[in-house]
Enzyme design. Structure first.
Site, short mmCIF file in Angstrom:
data_model
loop_
_atom_site.label_atom_id
_atom_site.label_comp_id
_atom_site.label_asym_id
_atom_site.label_seq_id
_atom_site.Cartn_x
_atom_site.Cartn_y
_atom_site.Cartn_z
N HIS A 128 -7.47 -5.91 0.09
CA HIS A 128 -6.29 -5.06 0.24
C HIS A 128 -5.28 -5.64 1.22
O HIS A 128 -4.08 -5.44 1.06
CB HIS A 128 -6.71 -3.66 0.70
CG HIS A 128 -5.60 -2.66 0.69
ND1 HIS A 128 -4.88 -2.37 -0.45
CD2 HIS A 128 -5.08 -1.89 1.69
CE1 HIS A 128 -3.97 -1.45 -0.17
NE2 HIS A 128 -4.06 -1.14 1.12
N SER A 179 0.83 -1.20 0.00
CA SER A 179 0.00 0.00 0.00
C SER A 179 0.87 1.26 0.00
O SER A 179 1.66 1.46 -0.91
CB SER A 179 -0.95 -0.04 1.20
OG SER A 179 -2.00 0.86 1.05
N ASP A 188 -9.69 -5.37 -4.44
CA ASP A 188 -9.10 -4.42 -3.50
C ASP A 188 -9.97 -3.17 -3.47
O ASP A 188 -10.06 -2.43 -4.45
CB ASP A 188 -7.68 -4.07 -3.95
CG ASP A 188 -6.89 -3.27 -2.93
OD1 ASP A 188 -7.50 -2.43 -2.25
OD2 ASP A 188 -5.67 -3.47 -2.83
#
Length: 288
Positions: A253, A95, A224
């Site tokens: 995610h 991320s 996601d």
């Protein structure tokens, strides 16, 4: 607790376990190095040295008023790698951490880097623009800012549902995982967490991606809900020359947590130079 002091005097906490080729993990927002514990124990047990740090204003690192920006995050990471004199490093970023890894390479090159792994990573650009129509509108990130500022304790708890796909039908919800996310988030400083929202949403990492000249694995879930694959993983795979892309069908995610064993196996295979099951080499825009 081990810490490295950066150029501006901030102290960055890190974990350093095991021995062998180093693997450096960069965590997502608003988490800490603890988000990587399962990977660190697994890869450490496979004969690697595993290192993870708390980004400044996150976790156990200093909470700073200034410097909560991607340039400084990348420089902090460089300070850590320099202090530990790391070489032949496998850099793994999830991320926001994927942005940090990518920007590190954009600013500091790959002299210390052997391979890169980007997981549900924010590059090249999350924000919707005329040139990036697949991104998310600024309003979406303003909602994150407001939720974090108004009542981050409640916002972080609610965020766990889309983050781990726990809001999908049939999902097996772990209250322990949700509580761990909340605890890690609440360890950080509000000012730095608010500043970081701009860094994962509005910074364009395209030129940084073009500077990656080492083997790169891109892992992304096609469900996601935090960093949609269309404007992130799929685009990055087209920019990084020779990148290998693996899509987790139905993946959320939080892949390192929700798909822990599968992710660990893919990471180990890639680091060892073995085929990653289900991954495909991509032809970059530059190679096309």
């Amino acid at each position: 607790m081990p810490k490295v002091r950066t150029e501006d005097g901030a102290e960055i906490f890190y974990k350093d376990w095991g021995s062998g080729q180093p693997i450096v993990f960069s965590h997502g927002w608003p988490l800490t190095a603890d988000a990587w514990d399962a990977q660190m124990v697994f890869m450490g047990g496979q004969g690697f040295r595993v290192i993870a740090h708390d980004r400044r204003s996150h976790g156990r690192s200093d909470q700073t008023w200034h410097g909560n920006d991607m340039d400084t995050y990348a420089d902090d990471l460089a300070a850590l790698m320099d202090a530990l004199d790391l070489h032949d490093v496998v850099m793994v970023g999830h991320s926001t951490g994927g942005g940090e890894v990518t920007h590190y390479i954009g600013r500091h090159g790959t002299a210390r880097v052997a391979k890169v792994v980007l997981v549900g990573a924010v590059p090249p650009l999350m924000l919707k623009t005329e040139a990036n129509p697949g991104g998310l509108p600024l309003d979406a990130f303003d909602v994150i800012r407001k939720g974090t500022y108004d009542n981050r304790a409640e916002f972080f708890r609610d965020l766990t549902l889309p983050f781990y796909g726990y809001n999908r039908p049939g999902a097996q919800v772990s209250e322990g995982v949700r509580e761990s996310f909340w605890l890690q988030g609440m360890m950080g400083g509000l000012k730095g967490q608010l500043d970081c929202i701009r860094e994962f949403s509005e910074v364009d990492y395209t030129e940084d991606l073009r500077k990656i000249d080492v083997p790169t694995l891109i892992l992304h879930g096609d469900d996601d809900q935090i960093v949609p694959i269309g404007a992130a993983g799929l685009m990055s795979a087209k920019i990084v020359s020779g990148a290998v892309l693996k899509i987790y069908e139905g993946g959320d995610h939080g892949l390192p947590t929700t798909h822990q064993d599968r992710f660990n196996a893919d990471l180990l295979a890639f680091v060892r130079g073995e085929p990653v099951v289900g991954a495909r080499a991509q032809r970059s825009q530059e190679d096309a």
